[in-house]
Design a protein around this motif. Sequence first.
Motif, PDB file in Angstrom:
ATOM      1  N   SER A  57      88.559  70.452  33.543  1.00  0.00           N
ATOM      2  CA  SER A  57      87.561  70.012  32.570  1.00  0.00           C
ATOM      3  C   SER A  57      87.741  68.536  32.230  1.00  0.00           C
ATOM      4  CB  SER A  57      87.649  70.851  31.297  1.00  0.00           C
ATOM      5  OG  SER A  57      87.242  72.173  31.550  1.00  0.00           O
ATOM      6  N   ALA A  58      88.981  68.096  32.143  1.00  0.00           N
ATOM      7  CA  ALA A  58      89.233  66.671  31.895  1.00  0.00           C
ATOM      8  C   ALA A  58      88.676  65.828  33.041  1.00  0.00           C
ATOM      9  CB  ALA A  58      90.727  66.418  31.729  1.00  0.00           C
ATOM     10  N   PHE A  59      88.879  66.286  34.274  1.00  0.00           N
ATOM     11  CA  PHE A  59      88.358  65.537  35.428  1.00  0.00           C
ATOM     12  C   PHE A  59      86.834  65.567  35.477  1.00  0.00           C
ATOM     13  CE2 PHE A  59      92.710  66.214  37.193  1.00  0.00           C
ATOM     14  CZ  PHE A  59      93.041  64.867  37.283  1.00  0.00           C
ATOM     15  N   ILE A  60      86.231  66.669  35.090  1.00  0.00           N
ATOM     16  CA  ILE A  60      84.765  66.743  35.032  1.00  0.00           C
ATOM     17  C   ILE A  60      84.242  65.722  34.018  1.00  0.00           C
ATOM     18  CG2 ILE A  60      82.815  68.184  34.313  1.00  0.00           C
ATOM     19  CD1 ILE A  60      84.385  70.589  35.523  1.00  0.00           C
ATOM     20  N   HIS A  61      84.875  65.657  32.839  1.00  0.00           N
ATOM     21  CA  HIS A  61      84.447  64.680  31.830  1.00  0.00           C
ATOM     22  C   HIS A  61      84.636  63.244  32.331  1.00  0.00           C
ATOM     23  CE1 HIS A  61      84.308  67.927  28.821  1.00  0.00           C
ATOM     24  NE2 HIS A  61      83.497  67.096  28.177  1.00  0.00           N
ATOM     25  N   LEU A  62      85.765  62.970  32.958  1.00  0.00           N
ATOM     26  CA  LEU A  62      85.988  61.625  33.494  1.00  0.00           C
ATOM     27  C   LEU A  62      84.945  61.264  34.544  1.00  0.00           C
ATOM     28  CD1 LEU A  62      89.878  61.553  33.797  1.00  0.00           C
ATOM     29  CD2 LEU A  62      88.458  60.243  32.213  1.00  0.00           C
ATOM     30  N   PHE A  64      81.866  62.420  34.758  1.00  0.00           N
ATOM     31  CA  PHE A  64      80.595  62.175  34.085  1.00  0.00           C
ATOM     32  C   PHE A  64      80.570  60.789  33.452  1.00  0.00           C
ATOM     33  CE2 PHE A  64      79.130  66.347  34.792  1.00  0.00           C
ATOM     34  CZ  PHE A  64      77.819  66.422  34.371  1.00  0.00           C
ATOM     35  N   VAL A  65      81.660  60.401  32.811  1.00  0.00           N
ATOM     36  CA  VAL A  65      81.720  59.091  32.163  1.00  0.00           C
ATOM     37  C   VAL A  65      81.670  57.969  33.203  1.00  0.00           C
ATOM     38  CG1 VAL A  65      83.210  57.555  30.822  1.00  0.00           C
ATOM     39  CG2 VAL A  65      82.878  59.909  30.097  1.00  0.00           C
ATOM     40  N   ALA A  66      82.392  58.141  34.300  1.00  0.00           N
ATOM     41  CA  ALA A  66      82.489  57.082  35.302  1.00  0.00           C
ATOM     42  C   ALA A  66      81.262  56.982  36.198  1.00  0.00           C
ATOM     43  CB  ALA A  66      83.728  57.301  36.164  1.00  0.00           C
ATOM     44  N   LEU A  67      80.629  58.102  36.509  1.00  0.00           N
ATOM     45  CA  LEU A  67      79.617  58.101  37.561  1.00  0.00           C
ATOM     46  C   LEU A  67      78.180  58.301  37.099  1.00  0.00           C
ATOM     47  CD1 LEU A  67      81.645  60.279  40.107  1.00  0.00           C
ATOM     48  CD2 LEU A  67      81.496  57.782  39.999  1.00  0.00           C
ATOM     49  N   THR A  68      77.956  58.699  35.852  1.00  0.00           N
ATOM     50  CA  THR A  68      76.589  58.967  35.405  1.00  0.00           C
ATOM     51  C   THR A  68      76.329  58.333  34.050  1.00  0.00           C
ATOM     52  OG1 THR A  68      77.043  61.007  34.182  1.00  0.00           O
ATOM     53  CG2 THR A  68      76.694  61.236  36.550  1.00  0.00           C
ATOM     54  N   ASP A  69      75.062  58.302  33.693  1.00  0.00           N
ATOM     55  CA  ASP A  69      74.667  57.853  32.356  1.00  0.00           C
ATOM     56  C   ASP A  69      74.231  59.039  31.508  1.00  0.00           C
ATOM     57  OD1 ASP A  69      75.126  55.174  32.861  1.00  0.00           O
ATOM     58  OD2 ASP A  69      73.116  54.877  33.703  1.00  0.00           O
ATOM     59  N   VAL A  70      74.528  60.244  31.987  1.00  0.00           N
ATOM     60  CA  VAL A  70      74.143  61.471  31.298  1.00  0.00           C
ATOM     61  C   VAL A  70      74.982  61.616  30.026  1.00  0.00           C
ATOM     62  CG1 VAL A  70      73.993  63.982  31.525  1.00  0.00           C
ATOM     63  CG2 VAL A  70      73.514  62.533  33.488  1.00  0.00           C
ATOM     64  N   ASN A  71      74.397  62.199  29.004  1.00  0.00           N
ATOM     65  CA  ASN A  71      75.087  62.426  27.734  1.00  0.00           C
ATOM     66  C   ASN A  71      76.341  63.280  27.974  1.00  0.00           C
ATOM     67  OD1 ASN A  71      75.887  63.280  25.145  1.00  0.00           O
ATOM     68  ND2 ASN A  71      73.782  63.162  24.400  1.00  0.00           N
ATOM     69  N   THR A  76      80.292  68.592  28.557  1.00  0.00           N
ATOM     70  CA  THR A  76      80.972  69.573  27.704  1.00  0.00           C
ATOM     71  C   THR A  76      80.407  70.969  27.928  1.00  0.00           C
ATOM     72  OG1 THR A  76      81.427  67.862  26.080  1.00  0.00           O
ATOM     73  CG2 THR A  76      81.591  70.147  25.327  1.00  0.00           C
ATOM     74  N   ALA A  77      79.084  71.075  28.028  1.00  0.00           N
ATOM     75  CA  ALA A  77      78.455  72.371  28.292  1.00  0.00           C
ATOM     76  C   ALA A  77      78.855  72.889  29.672  1.00  0.00           C
ATOM     77  CB  ALA A  77      76.942  72.254  28.191  1.00  0.00           C
ATOM     78  N   LEU A  78      78.874  72.015  30.653  1.00  0.00           N
ATOM     79  CA  LEU A  78      79.292  72.406  32.009  1.00  0.00           C
ATOM     80  C   LEU A  78      80.743  72.884  32.009  1.00  0.00           C
ATOM     81  CD1 LEU A  78      78.585  72.492  35.039  1.00  0.00           C
ATOM     82  CD2 LEU A  78      79.410  70.134  35.175  1.00  0.00           C
ATOM     83  N   CYS A  79      81.593  72.199  31.264  1.00  0.00           N
ATOM     84  CA  CYS A  79      83.008  72.585  31.185  1.00  0.00           C
ATOM     85  C   CYS A  79      83.180  73.925  30.474  1.00  0.00           C
ATOM     86  CB  CYS A  79      83.822  71.508  30.485  1.00  0.00           C
ATOM     87  SG  CYS A  79      84.023  70.038  31.501  1.00  0.00           S
ATOM     88  N   ALA A  80      82.385  74.189  29.453  1.00  0.00           N
ATOM     89  CA  ALA A  80      82.460  75.479  28.760  1.00  0.00           C
ATOM     90  C   ALA A  80      82.093  76.606  29.714  1.00  0.00           C
ATOM     91  CB  ALA A  80      81.538  75.480  27.542  1.00  0.00           C
ATOM     92  N   ILE A  81      81.042  76.411  30.490  1.00  0.00           N
ATOM     93  CA  ILE A  81      80.653  77.426  31.488  1.00  0.00           C
ATOM     94  C   ILE A  81      81.752  77.579  32.528  1.00  0.00           C
ATOM     95  CG2 ILE A  81      78.999  77.911  33.342  1.00  0.00           C
ATOM     96  CD1 ILE A  81      76.899  76.453  31.539  1.00  0.00           C
ATOM     97  N   TRP A  82      82.309  76.463  33.003  1.00  0.00           N
ATOM     98  CA  TRP A  82      83.381  76.497  33.995  1.00  0.00           C
ATOM     99  C   TRP A  82      84.598  77.262  33.458  1.00  0.00           C
ATOM    100  CZ3 TRP A  82      85.258  76.784  38.483  1.00  0.00           C
ATOM    101  CH2 TRP A  82      86.562  76.393  38.788  1.00  0.00           C
ATOM    102  N   MET A  83      84.972  77.031  32.197  1.00  0.00           N
ATOM    103  CA  MET A  83      86.122  77.732  31.616  1.00  0.00           C
ATOM    104  C   MET A  83      85.874  79.237  31.529  1.00  0.00           C
ATOM    105  SD  MET A  83      88.747  75.809  30.961  1.00  0.00           S
ATOM    106  CE  MET A  83      89.655  76.734  29.748  1.00  0.00           C
ATOM    107  N   ILE A  84      84.666  79.627  31.166  1.00  0.00           N
ATOM    108  CA  ILE A  84      84.344  81.063  31.077  1.00  0.00           C
ATOM    109  C   ILE A  84      84.454  81.701  32.456  1.00  0.00           C
ATOM    110  CG2 ILE A  84      82.458  82.702  30.652  1.00  0.00           C
ATOM    111  CD1 ILE A  84      81.582  80.749  28.359  1.00  0.00           C
ATOM    112  N   VAL A  85      83.855  81.052  33.461  1.00  0.00           N
ATOM    113  CA  VAL A  85      83.908  81.588  34.829  1.00  0.00           C
ATOM    114  C   VAL A  85      85.344  81.645  35.326  1.00  0.00           C
ATOM    115  CG1 VAL A  85      83.256  81.083  37.215  1.00  0.00           C
ATOM    116  CG2 VAL A  85      81.546  80.909  35.406  1.00  0.00           C
ATOM    117  N   LEU A  86      86.089  80.585  35.117  1.00  0.00           N
ATOM    118  CA  LEU A  86      87.469  80.524  35.601  1.00  0.00           C
ATOM    119  C   LEU A  86      88.361  81.554  34.912  1.00  0.00           C
ATOM    120  CD1 LEU A  86      89.471  79.019  37.414  1.00  0.00           C
ATOM    121  CD2 LEU A  86      89.914  77.506  35.499  1.00  0.00           C
ATOM    122  N   MET A  87      88.245  81.702  33.606  1.00  0.00           N
ATOM    123  CA  MET A  87      89.091  82.662  32.899  1.00  0.00           C
ATOM    124  C   MET A  87      88.728  84.106  33.266  1.00  0.00           C
ATOM    125  SD  MET A  87      91.357  80.954  31.255  1.00  0.00           S
ATOM    126  CE  MET A  87      92.066  82.107  30.118  1.00  0.00           C
TER     127      MET A  87
END
Length: 90
Positions: A57-62, A64-71, A76-87
Amino acid sequence: MAWMSWTLPTAMFFITIAVILISMTAWQIISPCIERRGFLPLATTRGDRLFIGLLSSAFIHLAFVALTDVNIAVATALCAIWMIVLMRWG
């Protein structure tokens, strides 16, 4: 000497991580887990999947910050979904 600025989002982040760790510890004491295999290429426990999820999730956030202008909320929403799927299925 520079001191860290403890803003509300920073405090909420660290409090959330502490609550997750305390909850996972209590869950392990109440119901010890065994290693299992999911879609990850190795056998993992709940704690392993939590660690992998937080790190990725930390790498996903990094990314997004480095490569896109998306909010950042989208990441954060993508990471929440990823955590649910992974767990659940990791």
